[in-house]
Design a protein around this motif. Structure first.
Motif, PDB file in Angstrom:
ATOM      1  N   ASN A  65       0.823  -1.215   0.000  1.00 16.04           N
ATOM      2  CA  ASN A  65       0.000   0.000   0.000  1.00 16.04           C
ATOM      3  C   ASN A  65       0.856   1.264   0.000  1.00 16.04           C
ATOM      4  O   ASN A  65       0.470   2.288  -0.583  1.00 16.04           O
ATOM      5  CB  ASN A  65      -0.938   0.005   1.204  1.00 16.04           C
ATOM      6  N   LEU A  66       2.015   1.210   0.650  1.00 14.58           N
ATOM      7  CA  LEU A  66       2.924   2.364   0.672  1.00 14.58           C
ATOM      8  C   LEU A  66       3.480   2.633  -0.723  1.00 14.58           C
ATOM      9  O   LEU A  66       3.623   3.790  -1.130  1.00 14.58           O
ATOM     10  CB  LEU A  66       4.066   2.116   1.665  1.00 14.58           C
ATOM     11  N   ILE A  67       3.780   1.570  -1.448  1.00 19.99           N
ATOM     12  CA  ILE A  67       4.301   1.713  -2.819  1.00 19.99           C
ATOM     13  C   ILE A  67       3.215   2.261  -3.740  1.00 19.99           C
ATOM     14  O   ILE A  67       3.465   3.161  -4.551  1.00 19.99           O
ATOM     15  CB  ILE A  67       4.820   0.353  -3.342  1.00 19.99           C
ATOM     16  N   ILE A  68       2.001   1.713  -3.595  1.00 15.84           N
ATOM     17  CA  ILE A  68       0.868   2.195  -4.404  1.00 15.84           C
ATOM     18  C   ILE A  68       0.605   3.668  -4.110  1.00 15.84           C
ATOM     19  O   ILE A  68       0.314   4.462  -5.016  1.00 15.84           O
ATOM     20  CB  ILE A  68      -0.392   1.351  -4.114  1.00 15.84           C
ATOM     21  N   LYS A  69       0.725   4.051  -2.834  1.00 14.13           N
ATOM     22  CA  LYS A  69       0.527   5.449  -2.440  1.00 14.13           C
ATOM     23  C   LYS A  69       1.531   6.363  -3.136  1.00 14.13           C
ATOM     24  O   LYS A  69       1.164   7.437  -3.640  1.00 14.13           O
ATOM     25  CB  LYS A  69       0.666   5.571  -0.923  1.00 14.13           C
ATOM     26  N   ASP A  70       2.789   5.926  -3.218  1.00 10.26           N
ATOM     27  CA  ASP A  70       3.827   6.737  -3.856  1.00 10.26           C
ATOM     28  C   ASP A  70       3.578   6.918  -5.354  1.00 10.26           C
ATOM     29  O   ASP A  70       4.009   7.914  -5.946  1.00 10.26           O
ATOM     30  CB  ASP A  70       5.208   6.097  -3.637  1.00 10.26           C
ATOM     31  N   ILE A  71       2.881   5.962  -5.962  1.00 10.05           N
ATOM     32  CA  ILE A  71       2.550   6.072  -7.386  1.00 10.05           C
ATOM     33  C   ILE A  71       1.291   6.914  -7.580  1.00 10.05           C
ATOM     34  O   ILE A  71       1.227   7.785  -8.459  1.00 10.05           O
ATOM     35  CB  ILE A  71       2.350   4.671  -8.013  1.00 10.05           C
ATOM     36  N   ALA A  72       0.292   6.667  -6.737  1.00  5.85           N
ATOM     37  CA  ALA A  72      -1.021   7.320  -6.885  1.00  5.85           C
ATOM     38  C   ALA A  72      -0.950   8.836  -6.736  1.00  5.85           C
ATOM     39  O   ALA A  72      -1.731   9.560  -7.357  1.00  5.85           O
ATOM     40  CB  ALA A  72      -2.007   6.739  -5.880  1.00  5.85           C
ATOM     41  N   ILE A  73      -0.015   9.333  -5.915  1.00  9.84           N
ATOM     42  CA  ILE A  73       0.068  10.776  -5.664  1.00  9.84           C
ATOM     43  C   ILE A  73       0.841  11.514  -6.758  1.00  9.84           C
ATOM     44  O   ILE A  73       1.006  12.733  -6.687  1.00  9.84           O
ATOM     45  CB  ILE A  73       0.729  11.069  -4.299  1.00  9.84           C
ATOM     46  N   GLN A  74       1.280  10.774  -7.789  1.00  9.02           N
ATOM     47  CA  GLN A  74       2.168  11.393  -8.774  1.00  9.02           C
ATOM     48  C   GLN A  74       1.625  11.347 -10.201  1.00  9.02           C
ATOM     49  O   GLN A  74       2.353  11.067 -11.140  1.00  9.02           O
ATOM     50  CB  GLN A  74       3.536  10.712  -8.738  1.00  9.02           C
ATOM     51  N   LYS A  75       0.351  11.648 -10.371  1.00 10.59           N
ATOM     52  CA  LYS A  75      -0.246  11.603 -11.701  1.00 10.59           C
ATOM     53  C   LYS A  75       0.426  12.589 -12.651  1.00 10.59           C
ATOM     54  O   LYS A  75       0.714  12.277 -13.806  1.00 10.59           O
ATOM     55  CB  LYS A  75      -1.746  11.879 -11.601  1.00 10.59           C
ATOM     56  N   LYS A  76       0.683  13.813 -12.171  1.00  9.40           N
ATOM     57  CA  LYS A  76       1.329  14.817 -13.014  1.00  9.40           C
ATOM     58  C   LYS A  76       2.766  14.425 -13.328  1.00  9.40           C
ATOM     59  O   LYS A  76       3.245  14.620 -14.449  1.00  9.40           O
ATOM     60  CB  LYS A  76       1.294  16.183 -12.326  1.00  9.40           C
ATOM     61  N   THR A  77       3.452  13.886 -12.326  1.00  9.59           N
ATOM     62  CA  THR A  77       4.840  13.473 -12.533  1.00  9.59           C
ATOM     63  C   THR A  77       4.926  12.365 -13.566  1.00  9.59           C
ATOM     64  O   THR A  77       5.860  12.333 -14.384  1.00  9.59           O
ATOM     65  CB  THR A  77       5.463  12.985 -11.203  1.00  9.59           C
ATOM     66  N   LEU A  78       3.977  11.448 -13.550  1.00  5.58           N
ATOM     67  CA  LEU A  78       3.940  10.367 -14.544  1.00  5.58           C
ATOM     68  C   LEU A  78       3.780  10.933 -15.951  1.00  5.58           C
ATOM     69  O   LEU A  78       4.382  10.437 -16.899  1.00  5.58           O
ATOM     70  CB  LEU A  78       2.803   9.397 -14.224  1.00  5.58           C
ATOM     71  N   LEU A  79       2.993  11.992 -16.071  1.00  4.56           N
ATOM     72  CA  LEU A  79       2.814  12.643 -17.378  1.00  4.56           C
ATOM     73  C   LEU A  79       4.100  13.340 -17.809  1.00  4.56           C
ATOM     74  O   LEU A  79       4.519  13.218 -18.970  1.00  4.56           O
ATOM     75  CB  LEU A  79       1.674  13.656 -17.302  1.00  4.56           C
ATOM     76  N   TYR A  80       4.744  14.061 -16.877  1.00  2.00           N
ATOM     77  CA  TYR A  80       6.011  14.730 -17.194  1.00  2.00           C
ATOM     78  C   TYR A  80       7.068  13.706 -17.612  1.00  2.00           C
ATOM     79  O   TYR A  80       7.863  13.959 -18.526  1.00  2.00           O
ATOM     80  CB  TYR A  80       6.519  15.516 -15.983  1.00  2.00           C
ATOM     81  N   ALA A  81       7.070  12.571 -16.935  1.00  3.78           N
ATOM     82  CA  ALA A  81       8.048  11.521 -17.251  1.00  3.78           C
ATOM     83  C   ALA A  81       7.819  10.984 -18.663  1.00  3.78           C
ATOM     84  O   ALA A  81       8.779  10.709 -19.400  1.00  3.78           O
ATOM     85  CB  ALA A  81       7.953  10.390 -16.231  1.00  3.78           C
ATOM     86  N   LEU A  82       6.556  10.842 -19.041  1.00  2.88           N
ATOM     87  CA  LEU A  82       6.248  10.377 -20.393  1.00  2.88           C
ATOM     88  C   LEU A  82       6.704  11.389 -21.438  1.00  2.88           C
ATOM     89  O   LEU A  82       7.279  11.019 -22.471  1.00  2.88           O
ATOM     90  CB  LEU A  82       4.740  10.138 -20.526  1.00  2.88           C
ATOM     91  N   LEU A  83       6.485  12.660 -21.155  1.00  6.73           N
ATOM     92  CA  LEU A  83       6.931  13.716 -22.080  1.00  6.73           C
ATOM     93  C   LEU A  83       8.451  13.716 -22.193  1.00  6.73           C
ATOM     94  O   LEU A  83       8.997  13.924 -23.283  1.00  6.73           O
ATOM     95  CB  LEU A  83       6.428  15.085 -21.596  1.00  6.73           C
ATOM     96  N   TYR A  84       9.145  13.476 -21.070  1.00  9.47           N
ATOM     97  CA  TYR A  84      10.609  13.422 -21.114  1.00  9.47           C
ATOM     98  C   TYR A  84      11.079  12.229 -21.947  1.00  9.47           C
ATOM     99  O   TYR A  84      12.094  12.308 -22.641  1.00  9.47           O
ATOM    100  CB  TYR A  84      11.190  13.335 -19.710  1.00  9.47           C
TER     101      TYR A  84
END
Length: 222
Positions: A3-22
């Protein structure tokens, strides 16, 4: 811990998008730097993992998540362990991004998307992320993210530019004694041996770092 790992992913929707753009930007910007596919299949996943690691701990500190987590029936060891395990999850997100971008990019016919991902690329990503984490987390658990901002910038710049600078130097100075020794080792050692050695060394460093971080966090006061 999951759940801690899922939490670290779930709070980063914008970061996931920035990473895709990079992941789209990296192969174009670093096309002439290093071997074919280096920007897309090595540099991009490493930077993606770095972004996700950094933003995850940044959000934790901003929202004082550690205080909340330590008020729950969680072992401090598990909190630290979840951070270290999440690194591999973030690295694989970066690898998946690069594969998708590479697959779509090939349809454009542009030369920066011509290469395909290899086992060596994946090993380079995982070993680089392991080394970065091994340095980053003990400092983070000791001082917190805000206090290590300057150190974090230096660490990021090192991982971003040192590999490309090293490759360029080796390419431009083939007669250098150290470069010749490294080339000799690479040319006279099987890929399996090289990869196995790199993985073993990185795992040892990773485990030592994990034990240091657990020790630091267990003794930390909130």
């Amino acid at each position: 811990m999951l759940n801690l790992i899922i939490k670290d992913i779930a709070i980063q929707k914008k970061t996931l998008l920035y990473a895709l753009l990079y992941s789209i930007f990296a192969p174009i910007a670093f096309f002439s730097k290093g071997p074919s596919g280096f920007g897309l299949y090595v540099l991009s996943p490493v930077v993606t993992a770095y972004m996700l690691i950094s933003f995850a701990v940044s959000y934790d500190e901003k929202n004082k998540s550690e205080i909340v987590l330590n008020s729950l029936p969680l072992k401090r060891k598990d909190i630290v362990l979840s951070k270290y395990i999440s690194v591999f999850v973030f690295a694989f997100i970066g690898i998946i991004y690069s594969i998708l971008v590479g697959f779509i990019g090939k349809a454009t016919g542009l030369p920066m998307f011509a290469a395909s991902i290899s086992l060596l690329n994946i090993i380079l990503v995982l070993t680089s992320v392991c080394i970065f984490t091994s340095i980053f987390f003990p400092v983070y658990f000791k001082f917190g993210y805000i206090k290590m901002n300057f150190f974090n910038v230096i660490l990021f710049m090192s991982f971003l530019f040192v590999p490309t600078a090293t490759i360029e130097y080796a390419t431009s100075n083939p007669n250098n004694v150290l470069v010749q020794k490294i080339n000799y080792f690479i040319n006279n050692t099987s890929s399996f041996t090289q990869n196995s050695l790199a993985i073993i060394i990185c795992l040892i460093i990773f485990l030592i770092s994990l034990m240091i971080s657990i020790r630091i966090y267990k003794n930390k006061e909130f």
